[in-house]
Structures are given as C-alpha cells and as structure tokens.
Design a protein around this motif. Sequence first.
Motif, PDB file in Angstrom:
ATOM      1  N   ILE A 146      48.458 -84.230   1.993  1.00 52.71           N
ATOM      2  CA  ILE A 146      48.871 -85.521   1.422  1.00 52.71           C
ATOM      3  C   ILE A 146      49.619 -85.339   0.103  1.00 52.71           C
ATOM      4  CG2 ILE A 146      46.979 -86.732   2.569  1.00 52.71           C
ATOM      5  CD1 ILE A 146      45.492 -86.864  -0.082  1.00 52.71           C
ATOM      6  N   GLY A 147      49.997 -84.109  -0.186  1.00 52.55           N
ATOM      7  CA  GLY A 147      50.799 -83.846  -1.379  1.00 52.55           C
ATOM      8  C   GLY A 147      50.065 -84.020  -2.685  1.00 52.55           C
ATOM      9  N   GLY A 148      48.741 -83.861  -2.657  1.00 55.98           N
ATOM     10  CA  GLY A 148      47.957 -83.930  -3.884  1.00 55.98           C
ATOM     11  C   GLY A 148      47.752 -85.321  -4.434  1.00 55.98           C
ATOM     12  N   LYS A 149      48.098 -86.350  -3.633  1.00 58.51           N
ATOM     13  CA  LYS A 149      47.962 -87.722  -4.119  1.00 58.51           C
ATOM     14  C   LYS A 149      47.698 -88.663  -2.961  1.00 58.51           C
ATOM     15  CE  LYS A 149      50.354 -91.184  -6.943  1.00 58.51           C
ATOM     16  NZ  LYS A 149      51.585 -91.488  -7.734  1.00 58.51           N
ATOM     17  N   GLY A 150      46.672 -89.530  -3.084  1.00 57.47           N
ATOM     18  CA  GLY A 150      46.384 -90.480  -2.024  1.00 57.47           C
ATOM     19  C   GLY A 150      44.924 -90.869  -1.986  1.00 57.47           C
ATOM     20  N   ASN A 151      44.543 -91.553  -0.922  1.00 57.97           N
ATOM     21  CA  ASN A 151      43.172 -92.050  -0.753  1.00 57.97           C
ATOM     22  C   ASN A 151      42.533 -91.413   0.472  1.00 57.97           C
ATOM     23  OD1 ASN A 151      43.504 -93.953  -2.918  1.00 57.97           O
ATOM     24  ND2 ASN A 151      44.660 -95.259  -1.510  1.00 57.97           N
ATOM     25  N   VAL A 152      41.336 -90.870   0.299  1.00 62.31           N
ATOM     26  CA  VAL A 152      40.658 -90.214   1.414  1.00 62.31           C
ATOM     27  C   VAL A 152      39.306 -90.865   1.672  1.00 62.31           C
ATOM     28  CG1 VAL A 152      41.796 -88.007   0.932  1.00 62.31           C
ATOM     29  CG2 VAL A 152      39.518 -88.456  -0.024  1.00 62.31           C
ATOM     30  N   VAL A 153      38.792 -90.651   2.882  1.00 64.82           N
ATOM     31  CA  VAL A 153      37.414 -91.006   3.225  1.00 64.82           C
ATOM     32  C   VAL A 153      36.720 -89.732   3.693  1.00 64.82           C
ATOM     33  CG1 VAL A 153      37.911 -93.407   3.787  1.00 64.82           C
ATOM     34  CG2 VAL A 153      38.086 -91.669   5.578  1.00 64.82           C
ATOM     35  N   ILE A 154      35.399 -89.688   3.503  1.00 67.09           N
ATOM     36  CA  ILE A 154      34.637 -88.475   3.812  1.00 67.09           C
ATOM     37  C   ILE A 154      33.503 -88.821   4.765  1.00 67.09           C
ATOM     38  CG2 ILE A 154      33.256 -86.588   2.877  1.00 67.09           C
ATOM     39  CD1 ILE A 154      34.687 -87.058   0.171  1.00 67.09           C
ATOM     40  N   GLU A 201      36.607 -96.862  12.218  1.00 63.75           N
ATOM     41  CA  GLU A 201      37.215 -98.141  12.599  1.00 63.75           C
ATOM     42  C   GLU A 201      36.904 -99.208  11.550  1.00 63.75           C
ATOM     43  OE1 GLU A 201      37.652 -98.181  17.460  1.00 63.75           O
ATOM     44  OE2 GLU A 201      35.769 -98.879  16.571  1.00 63.75           O
ATOM     45  N   ASN A 202      35.667 -99.245  11.072  1.00 65.81           N
ATOM     46  CA  ASN A 202      35.285-100.205  10.036  1.00 65.81           C
ATOM     47  C   ASN A 202      36.053 -99.956   8.738  1.00 65.81           C
ATOM     48  OD1 ASN A 202      33.452-101.471  11.729  1.00 65.81           O
ATOM     49  ND2 ASN A 202      31.692-100.316  10.972  1.00 65.81           N
ATOM     50  N   TRP A 203      36.189 -98.685   8.376  1.00 65.56           N
ATOM     51  CA  TRP A 203      36.911 -98.344   7.143  1.00 65.56           C
ATOM     52  C   TRP A 203      38.388 -98.707   7.230  1.00 65.56           C
ATOM     53  CZ3 TRP A 203      34.543 -92.771   6.360  1.00 65.56           C
ATOM     54  CH2 TRP A 203      33.236 -92.904   5.867  1.00 65.56           C
ATOM     55  N   LEU A 204      38.978 -98.459   8.398  1.00 65.86           N
ATOM     56  CA  LEU A 204      40.391 -98.793   8.574  1.00 65.86           C
ATOM     57  C   LEU A 204      40.615-100.301   8.487  1.00 65.86           C
ATOM     58  CD1 LEU A 204      41.227 -96.320  11.483  1.00 65.86           C
ATOM     59  CD2 LEU A 204      42.137 -96.214   9.142  1.00 65.86           C
ATOM     60  N   THR A 205      39.636-101.073   8.941  1.00 64.13           N
ATOM     61  CA  THR A 205      39.713-102.533   8.832  1.00 64.13           C
ATOM     62  C   THR A 205      39.535-102.978   7.382  1.00 64.13           C
ATOM     63  OG1 THR A 205      38.857-102.835  11.082  1.00 64.13           O
ATOM     64  CG2 THR A 205      38.669-104.706   9.576  1.00 64.13           C
ATOM     65  N   ALA A 206      38.612-102.329   6.677  1.00 65.54           N
ATOM     66  CA  ALA A 206      38.321-102.692   5.288  1.00 65.54           C
ATOM     67  C   ALA A 206      39.423-102.266   4.323  1.00 65.54           C
ATOM     68  CB  ALA A 206      36.989-102.078   4.858  1.00 65.54           C
ATOM     69  N   HIS A 207      40.145-101.199   4.671  1.00 66.44           N
ATOM     70  CA  HIS A 207      41.188-100.658   3.782  1.00 66.44           C
ATOM     71  C   HIS A 207      42.501-100.505   4.557  1.00 66.44           C
ATOM     72  CE1 HIS A 207      37.945 -99.668   0.929  1.00 66.44           C
ATOM     73  NE2 HIS A 207      37.290 -99.128   1.950  1.00 66.44           N
ATOM     74  N   PRO A 208      43.063-101.599   5.005  1.00 67.25           N
ATOM     75  CA  PRO A 208      44.264-101.505   5.850  1.00 67.25           C
ATOM     76  C   PRO A 208      45.431-100.834   5.134  1.00 67.25           C
ATOM     77  CG  PRO A 208      43.924-103.766   5.093  1.00 67.25           C
ATOM     78  CD  PRO A 208      42.701-103.002   4.726  1.00 67.25           C
ATOM     79  N   GLY A 209      45.954 -99.784   5.778  1.00 69.65           N
ATOM     80  CA  GLY A 209      47.116 -99.087   5.240  1.00 69.65           C
ATOM     81  C   GLY A 209      46.853 -98.244   4.014  1.00 69.65           C
TER      82      GLY A 209
END
Length: 333
Positions: A146-154, A201-209
Amino acid sequence: MISWKRTVLACVVMGLTCSVAQAKPIRIGAAVYGLKGEFMQMWTNALKAQPAVKDGTVQLTVFDGNYDALTQSNQFDTMITQKYDAIIFVPIDKAAGAAAVAKAAAAHIPVIGSNTLVSGDKLTSYVGSNDVIAGQMEAQAIVKAIGGKGNVVILEGPIGQSAQIDRSNGIQDVLSKNPDVKVLEHKTANWSRAESLALVENWLTAHPGQITGIIAENDDMALGAIQALKSKGLDPKKVPVAGIDGIVDGIAAVKRGEMTTFFQDSQAQAQGALDVALRTVVGSSYKPRSDVWVGYGAKMPWDDGTAKSYAVPWTQVTPANAQEILNKIPKSN
C-alpha cells in the motif's frame, strides 16, 4: 537388560531385521488444539506419515482439543493415567496449557511442544516457527503493497494462543514504525474462514472505500477476507491481503495474485517433534527418522535431539516456488 523401547529403536537405527509386530510399540499422544482448520490437518497428516509411525515403532493417538483448554487438560489426564511414553502438544492457550504440561512433567512423561507454545519452562523441547517473525513479515508485505500509507484491518487468531500473541506483536512492531498506516479494526476470527468472511463483510460495510489492506494472522482468515471482498464486488488484487501458513488454498490464491503468504512447514514441525520425543524416550542411540533434518541442514540442526528449541524456517510463497511448496505438503491417507 536393554528396555523394550531401546530394543525397538535399536533395530530401526542399526538396520537390523526385527519383528515390530512382536515388540511393544512406543505410545505417543498428540494433543492438538483443533482439527477444523487446514493447517492442523496438514500437521496431523505429516505426523501420521512419520516413518516411525508408518512402520509401527510408534503407536500414535491424536487427540482433538476442539479449541478448548479444558478439553486439552482432560486429555492430558487420560494420557497420564494410561501412562503414555511421551506427549506432543499443540496448545490452544499459552497460559492454560502450562498446567497440563506441569501435570505430565510431575508424572515423568516428556512433553514436546510443536507449532504453538505454553508459558513456563516445563516443556522438554519445542519444535516450531517464530511467530513474531511471521507477523513482521506479513505486516511488512502489506505496508509495502500500500506504499506505506493507508488503512488496514487485522484478523487475529484465538485470543491467548501463542501464535495470536506473537504474530500480533510482530504486526504491531512493523506498524509502529509506519505511522501513516492506520488500523481501522482488529478482532479475532479464531483461525476460521467463515468467521473471517462475516467479520470482513461487516467491516467493509462500516468503512466503505476506506480499507486499503488486510492483515490476517493465518491463511484461512485471509481466504475468508478475499471472499468478503469479492462478495462486495471488490477486486482482491486492489486491496492487498496477507496471511500465514501456506495451506493449499492459500498457495492457489498466491498463484492467482490475490494474496501474500508465508509457508509454515507442518511436516518439519510434526515429524521433527516426534523425532525429538523418540530421542527423549529411547536415549542417545536414537537417530532421527524424518528427512526434514537433512532438508533443512544447518538451518535446523538435529543437535543430538537434545536442544530446548528447534526453529523451523519460514519461506515466502511466490508464483515461482508455489508448486515446489505444494509438493511438500503431506496428503491425507
């Protein structure tokens, strides 16, 4: 007089013609945390394929812990009561597993750890891979993607298991050095593909895009995340996913360019642990039966089978080495 255990193994080591059927086999129990996931199935298949099991030198019993520390403790009670010669232990809980090991030690039954650790110093030996390094490797792969910048989930493993603790520490070590990478969510999916699918799926709905990378502490959870991305119409090649283990489906996903993973050698962990257990039971005359020691050579030396810990190396899975790694994965009988 040499014991029956030494007699059986002396035949094996010296290449003599012995009737294994007429000798009492060495009884070894393998207490594993659970058999629903693909990696532990691979590990168990590898253990059953160890030459000492195949030729009857070892009478092996595999105990499914069903992801429950109390179940594993009760299984130790059974093995202690029935006077097993040695135990190979893959615990679900680092802290709770220590009490089970202590019970076996008090009964003079050696316990060889494999794959996941317990607290304390009662294990006779441990054969496994460094999970802090695993967490560092997968986190670094996502940071780079992600080029050292962005939002991740674990996606974490079962809370309290050593692999979850150590992989999480490795991940946090890398992320702490990359302040432009933000963690939006982190939660356990218990090594489960199905749980991961629902959670992501829940996370993608909660944090769209907003999610730009996914770090999963094993391959099954990474594969669940990929399914979730696809279910939302997203391309997993554009939202990097990393896992750990190198299971068959994970390697296939690497070949499709859908994820990154690192191979955890189930054969080396399981068969290596059994060799160490047999060395403990038989004594210095025992020579290792598995070929994993030759395969790794100086990277994982036998050291007379008496080392306190054996570190099985990690291998990053790439399209170039994917088939070679697939060929190393033990198949079920």
